[in-house]
Structure formats: C-alpha cells, structure tokens
Design a protein around this motif. Structure first.
Motif, PDB file in Angstrom:
ATOM      1  N   VAL A  70      61.321  45.597 -62.685  1.00 35.86           N
ATOM      2  CA  VAL A  70      60.179  44.873 -63.945  1.00 35.86           C
ATOM      3  C   VAL A  70      61.182  43.938 -64.762  1.00 35.86           C
ATOM      4  O   VAL A  70      61.003  42.864 -65.332  1.00 35.86           O
ATOM      5  N   ALA A 117      61.470  40.296 -65.773  1.00 36.35           N
ATOM      6  CA  ALA A 117      61.298  39.667 -67.081  1.00 36.35           C
ATOM      7  C   ALA A 117      62.626  39.016 -67.663  1.00 36.35           C
ATOM      8  O   ALA A 117      62.166  38.157 -68.598  1.00 36.35           O
ATOM      9  N   LEU A 156      58.133  37.136 -64.982  1.00 37.21           N
ATOM     10  CA  LEU A 156      57.528  38.320 -65.155  1.00 37.21           C
ATOM     11  C   LEU A 156      55.969  38.246 -64.739  1.00 37.21           C
ATOM     12  O   LEU A 156      55.488  39.068 -63.844  1.00 37.21           O
ATOM     13  N   SER A 176      59.785  32.773 -68.167  1.00 43.43           N
ATOM     14  CA  SER A 176      59.763  34.327 -67.785  1.00 43.43           C
ATOM     15  C   SER A 176      58.892  34.214 -66.409  1.00 43.43           C
ATOM     16  O   SER A 176      58.214  33.637 -66.184  1.00 43.43           O
TER      17      SER A 176
END
Length: 69
Positions: free
Chosen positions: A26, A30, A39, A37
């Motif tokens: 993650v 990120a 993410l 981004s």
C-alpha cells in the motif's frame, strides 16, 4: 471440487488479499508518480480482483454441487 480443495483455495485467496493490502504494498502504491497518487486505483483494482476471484470460486462450487445431484 472436493471440500479440502475448496478450503485450500479459499485460504489461498485470503492470504492473497492480506498480501495485497499489506502496508508495504500500500505504501508503494501511495507513492506519487508525477504528482499523481496511484493509491486509489490500486485499492479499487485489488479489491475488485479479490471479489472477482471469490465470486468465481463460489460459482464453481455451486455448479459442481449441482452436477453431483
């Protein structure tokens, strides 16, 4: 599919989901590339893949259960 095989596959899927949402992956997702981004797309794609695989495994179980009847 027999019961022990189904359990093994479901456990493998749970392990895969745990790995996909583990902090190191993650954090890599990120990090930004060019100010954007990654993410949100990563989370939704990983989430969709886990749900899709779960649906596929459960559907296979139902089809094979009907064949046995």
């Amino acid at each position: 599919m027999n019961t022990p095989r189904r359990k093994e596959r479901l456990i493998a899927l749970i392990v895969l989901a745990a790995l996909l949402f583990s902090p190191p992956l993650v954090l890599i997702a990120a990090s930004s590339a060019g100010g954007v981004s990654r993410l949100v797309p990563y989370v939704f794609l990983a989430w969709g893949a886990v749900i899709g695989l779960m649906a596929w495994l459960m559907e296979r179980r139902d089809e094979e259960g009907r064949d046995a009847e």
